[in-house]
Write an enzyme that holds these catalytic residues in place. Structure first.
Site, PDB file in Angstrom:
ATOM      1  N   GLU A  47     -82.622 -56.466   9.985  1.00 32.72           N
ATOM      2  CA  GLU A  47     -81.667 -57.576   9.922  1.00 32.72           C
ATOM      3  C   GLU A  47     -80.681 -57.523  11.081  1.00 32.72           C
ATOM      4  OE1 GLU A  47     -80.158 -57.599   5.892  1.00 32.72           O
ATOM      5  OE2 GLU A  47     -82.071 -58.404   5.155  1.00 32.72           O
ATOM      6  N   CYS A  56     -88.655 -59.982  10.005  1.00 29.18           N
ATOM      7  CA  CYS A  56     -89.308 -59.606   8.751  1.00 29.18           C
ATOM      8  C   CYS A  56     -90.183 -58.360   8.953  1.00 29.18           C
ATOM      9  CB  CYS A  56     -90.188 -60.745   8.255  1.00 29.18           C
ATOM     10  SG  CYS A  56     -89.290 -62.120   7.519  1.00 29.18           S
ATOM     11  N   GLU A  58     -93.271 -58.024   8.211  1.00 28.71           N
ATOM     12  CA  GLU A  58     -94.581 -58.385   8.766  1.00 28.71           C
ATOM     13  C   GLU A  58     -94.487 -58.551  10.273  1.00 28.71           C
ATOM     14  OE1 GLU A  58     -92.908 -59.751   6.323  1.00 28.71           O
ATOM     15  OE2 GLU A  58     -94.196 -60.656   4.793  1.00 28.71           O
TER      16      GLU A  58
HETATM   17  N1  THU Z   1     -88.355 -60.556   4.366  1.00 29.29           N
HETATM   18  C1  THU Z   1     -89.409 -59.918   4.942  1.00 29.29           C
HETATM   19  O1  THU Z   1     -89.239 -58.862   5.563  1.00 29.29           O
HETATM   20  N2  THU Z   1     -90.646 -60.478   4.815  1.00 29.29           N
HETATM   21  C2  THU Z   1     -90.894 -61.633   4.120  1.00 29.29           C
HETATM   22  O2  THU Z   1     -92.003 -62.145   4.191  1.00 29.29           O
HETATM   23  C3  THU Z   1     -89.855 -62.218   3.275  1.00 29.29           C
HETATM   24  C4  THU Z   1     -88.460 -61.817   3.651  1.00 29.29           C
HETATM   25  C5  THU Z   1     -87.007 -59.980   4.518  1.00 29.29           C
HETATM   26  C6  THU Z   1     -86.125 -60.725   5.479  1.00 29.29           C
HETATM   27  C7  THU Z   1     -84.738 -60.301   5.002  1.00 29.29           C
HETATM   28  O3  THU Z   1     -84.387 -59.102   5.661  1.00 29.29           O
HETATM   29  C8  THU Z   1     -84.924 -60.026   3.528  1.00 29.29           C
HETATM   30  O4  THU Z   1     -86.326 -59.976   3.295  1.00 29.29           O
HETATM   31  C9  THU Z   1     -84.323 -61.085   2.605  1.00 29.29           C
HETATM   32  O5  THU Z   1     -84.744 -62.350   2.972  1.00 29.29           O
END
Ligand code: THU
Length: 129
Positions: A47, A56, A58
């Site tokens: 983040e 994210c 992925e």
């Molecule tokens: N997040 C992911 O890492 N992958 C996803 O496919 C869904 C969301 C993370 C982004 C953020 O740091 C946290 O989940 C909350 O949205």
């Protein structure tokens, strides 16, 4: 092709949760993938104080894929903090499609899914051919 052990892959994704940098959402995500040459790649969410810049899990897994030699993803597992599968967000479905296509196996409950079911009729490299 390589053997796919989704339970083992999920455990690898779970191990990434401890590495997550998610001080704003407190929602750690771990990702792990199997590549068509048999190696595994991993990622976690990263983040940012400028929230919209968040990477994210992925996304960082795809970076790991490319950084370690590329290839095609054949299976992925993405988990949230309670160690259960989390649905890849829309952007990540597109990222996964680029490197795995519609037949990429996605860890899910009660059954694994194919990525083609999560992003039907996806825009992809073939559209640019
Ligand atoms: N997040 C992911 O890492 N992958 C996803 O496919 C869904 C969301 C993370 C982004 C953020 O740091 C946290 O989940 C909350 O949205």
């Amino acid at each position: 092709m390589t053997n796919i052990d989704l339970a083992e892959l999920r455990n690898l994704a779970i191990a990434q949760l401890a590495l997550s940098y998610s001080p704003y959402s407190n929602f750690p995500v771990g990702a792990a993938g199997i590549v068509d040459d048999g190696r595994t790649v991993v990622g976690t969410n990263v983040e940012n104080a400028s929230y919209g810049l968040t990477l994210c899990a992925e996304c960082s897994m795809v970076s790991d894929l490319v950084r370690t030699g590329g290839g095609r993803l054949v299976a992925v597992s993405t988990v949230q903090g309670d160690k259960t599968p989390v649905a890849p967000c829309g952007r990540c479905r597109q990222l996964l499609f680029e490197h795995g296509g519609p037949n990429l196996l996605v860890d899910w409950e009660p059954e694994p899914l194919l990525l083609g079911a999560l992003i039907p009729e996806a825009f992809g490299p073939d559209n640019l051919a």
